[in-house]
Write a protein that holds these residues in place. Structure first.
Motif, short mmCIF file in Angstrom:
data_model
loop_
_atom_site.label_atom_id
_atom_site.label_comp_id
_atom_site.label_asym_id
_atom_site.label_seq_id
_atom_site.Cartn_x
_atom_site.Cartn_y
_atom_site.Cartn_z
N ILE A 196 15.89 2.87 25.05
CA ILE A 196 15.96 4.32 24.86
C ILE A 196 17.40 4.77 25.05
O ILE A 196 18.00 4.51 26.10
CB ILE A 196 15.05 5.05 25.87
CG1 ILE A 196 13.60 4.56 25.71
CG2 ILE A 196 15.14 6.56 25.68
CD1 ILE A 196 12.66 5.09 26.76
N ASN A 210 20.24 10.10 24.38
CA ASN A 210 19.71 11.36 23.87
C ASN A 210 18.28 11.61 24.33
O ASN A 210 17.84 12.76 24.38
CB ASN A 210 19.76 11.37 22.34
CG ASN A 210 21.17 11.41 21.80
OD1 ASN A 210 22.01 12.15 22.32
ND2 ASN A 210 21.46 10.61 20.79
N ALA A 211 17.56 10.54 24.65
CA ALA A 211 16.16 10.69 25.06
C ALA A 211 15.91 10.20 26.48
O ALA A 211 14.81 10.37 27.01
CB ALA A 211 15.25 9.94 24.10
N CYS A 222 16.06 7.45 18.42
CA CYS A 222 16.48 7.31 19.82
C CYS A 222 15.81 6.15 20.55
O CYS A 222 16.21 5.81 21.67
CB CYS A 222 16.19 8.61 20.58
SG CYS A 222 17.08 10.04 19.92
N ILE A 223 14.77 5.57 19.96
CA ILE A 223 14.03 4.49 20.60
C ILE A 223 13.95 3.28 19.68
O ILE A 223 13.72 3.43 18.48
CB ILE A 223 12.60 4.93 20.98
CG1 ILE A 223 12.63 6.07 21.99
CG2 ILE A 223 11.82 3.76 21.57
CD1 ILE A 223 11.25 6.51 22.43
N TYR A 276 14.53 12.66 29.18
CA TYR A 276 13.15 13.09 28.93
C TYR A 276 12.16 12.04 29.42
O TYR A 276 11.16 12.36 30.07
CB TYR A 276 12.95 13.34 27.43
CG TYR A 276 11.58 13.88 27.09
CD1 TYR A 276 11.31 15.24 27.16
CD2 TYR A 276 10.56 13.02 26.69
CE1 TYR A 276 10.06 15.73 26.85
CE2 TYR A 276 9.30 13.51 26.37
CZ TYR A 276 9.06 14.86 26.46
OH TYR A 276 7.81 15.34 26.15
N PHE A 277 12.44 10.77 29.14
CA PHE A 277 11.49 9.72 29.49
C PHE A 277 11.53 9.36 30.98
O PHE A 277 10.57 8.80 31.50
CB PHE A 277 11.73 8.48 28.63
CG PHE A 277 11.13 8.59 27.27
CD1 PHE A 277 9.84 8.17 27.02
CD2 PHE A 277 11.86 9.15 26.22
CE1 PHE A 277 9.28 8.29 25.76
CE2 PHE A 277 11.30 9.28 24.96
CZ PHE A 277 10.01 8.85 24.73
N ILE A 316 4.54 7.47 19.66
CA ILE A 316 5.66 7.97 20.46
C ILE A 316 6.99 7.60 19.81
O ILE A 316 7.88 8.43 19.66
CB ILE A 316 5.59 7.40 21.89
CG1 ILE A 316 4.31 7.87 22.59
CG2 ILE A 316 6.82 7.81 22.69
CD1 ILE A 316 4.09 7.24 23.94
N HIS A 373 7.98 9.57 16.76
CA HIS A 373 8.43 10.93 17.08
C HIS A 373 9.88 10.95 17.55
O HIS A 373 10.58 11.94 17.35
CB HIS A 373 7.53 11.51 18.17
CG HIS A 373 7.85 12.92 18.53
ND1 HIS A 373 7.50 13.99 17.74
CD2 HIS A 373 8.50 13.44 19.60
CE1 HIS A 373 7.92 15.11 18.30
NE2 HIS A 373 8.53 14.81 19.43
N TRP A 374 10.34 9.84 18.17
CA TRP A 374 11.67 9.81 18.77
C TRP A 374 12.69 8.99 17.98
O TRP A 374 13.78 8.73 18.48
CB TRP A 374 11.58 9.30 20.20
CG TRP A 374 11.06 10.34 21.14
CD1 TRP A 374 9.77 10.53 21.53
CD2 TRP A 374 11.83 11.36 21.79
NE1 TRP A 374 9.68 11.60 22.39
CE2 TRP A 374 10.93 12.13 22.56
CE3 TRP A 374 13.18 11.70 21.79
CZ2 TRP A 374 11.35 13.21 23.33
CZ3 TRP A 374 13.59 12.78 22.56
CH2 TRP A 374 12.68 13.52 23.32
N LYS A 383 -1.06 12.68 23.68
CA LYS A 383 0.27 12.94 23.10
C LYS A 383 0.16 13.61 21.73
O LYS A 383 0.89 13.29 20.80
CB LYS A 383 1.08 11.65 23.03
CG LYS A 383 1.25 10.97 24.38
CD LYS A 383 1.99 9.66 24.26
CE LYS A 383 2.13 9.00 25.62
NZ LYS A 383 0.86 8.50 26.15
#
Length: 208
Positions: free
Chosen positions: A121, A124-125, A170-171, A128-129, A163, A166-167, A61
Motif C-alpha cells: 500500500i 496515498n492510502a 495505490c494497492i 486510511y488502512f 477493495i 477501489h484503491w 464494504k
C-alpha cells in the motif's frame, strides 16, 4: 422495537467503506421477506441452479451478499449475480448452529478455509488502512518511507479484489500471484468494453 428487530434479523452491515451501484431492488425485497419468514429460495448463480435456506443479507464494504445454507453449508452469494430468483412456499427451521456461527463470526465471510494475502500500500492510502479496520486479521509486515506491506486473511477472492479495485493504483497484490493475475484479467476485460476518450458511441456517418 419490532421494526429494528426485523431489520437486525434480516441485515448485517459491516465496514461500509464505499458503495457499488445496486439495481436489484426487487430481488433484495424478496430475499428480505424470505429471510424474515424462513422461506426456501431458488435461483441461478454462476450458471448453476441453487436451492438454499436464506439467513442474512450482508453488506460488506458496500457490496451486498446473501448468506444462505446450501446442502448444510453456509455460503455467500453476491446479490447482483443472482438470477431467476423464486421464493418457495416451503419454509425451513433455522439451524441453531448456523445462528450461533453468524453471531460469533467477526467477519462477514463464512468458510472453513482462509487465504493469506500480502498487499503493498503506497503512501496515498497508507493512513486510511492503518486508521480504519478495513482488512480482517490485518498484520503489518513492513513499513518504510514509500509504502506499507501488510498481510490479511480472506475466505473468498472477491473479499479482497473489491477493495483493491477501489484503491487502484495505490494497492498492489504481492501474493498470492493468482489474485493479481485475476485482477489483471478483470481490468483487461473492462478496458475492452470502454470507449476511447472523445470517441462517440455511434461512429456511423449520416449520408445525405
Amino acid at each position: 422495537d419490532i421494526l429494528n428487530s426485523k431489520i437486525n434479523k434480516a441485515y448485517l452491515i459491516k465496514n461500509q467503506g464505499f458503495e457499488e451501484s445496486f439495481s436489484k431492488y426487487a430481488e433484495f425485497e424478496l430475499l428480505s421477506a424470505a429471510i424474515l419468514n424462513h422461506h426456501i429460495v431458488s435461483f441461478v448463480y454462476n450458471d448453476k441452479h441453487r436451492v438454499v435456506n436464506p439467513y442474512k443479507l450482508i453488506n460488506n464494504k458496500g457490496v451486498w451478499y446473501l448468506l444462505a445454507d446450501e446442502e448444510e453449508t453456509l455460503k455467500n452469494y453476491t446479490v447482483s449475480k443472482i438470477f431467476k430468483l423464486q421464493i418457495k412456499e416451503e419454509s425451513f427451521t433455522p439451524d441453531d448452529k448456523f445462528l450461533a456461527k453468524i453471531e460469533q463470526n467477526d467477519t462477514n465471510w463464512f468458510s472453513n478455509t482462509t487465504i493469506e494475502v500480502v498487499l503493498e500500500i503506497d503512501n496515498n492510502a497508507k493512513e486510511y488502512f492503518t486508521r480504519k479496520e478495513i482488512l480482517p486479521n490485518k498484520q503489518i509486515i513492513e513499513e518504510n518511507k514509500d509504502c506499507l506491506i501488510i498481510s490479511t486473511k480472506i475466505s473468498y477472492d472477491d473479499e479482497i479484489l473489491n477493495i483493491v479495485k477501489h484503491w487502484i493504483p495505490c494497492i498492489k497484490i504481492i501474493s498470492p500471484k493468482y489474485l493479481q493475475e485475476k485482477l489483471n484479467n478483470i481490468l483487461t476485460e473492462y478496458l475492452k468494453t470502454t470507449q476511447p476518450v472523445g470517441k462517440p458511441c455511434n461512429t456511423t456517418k449520416n449520408k445525405s
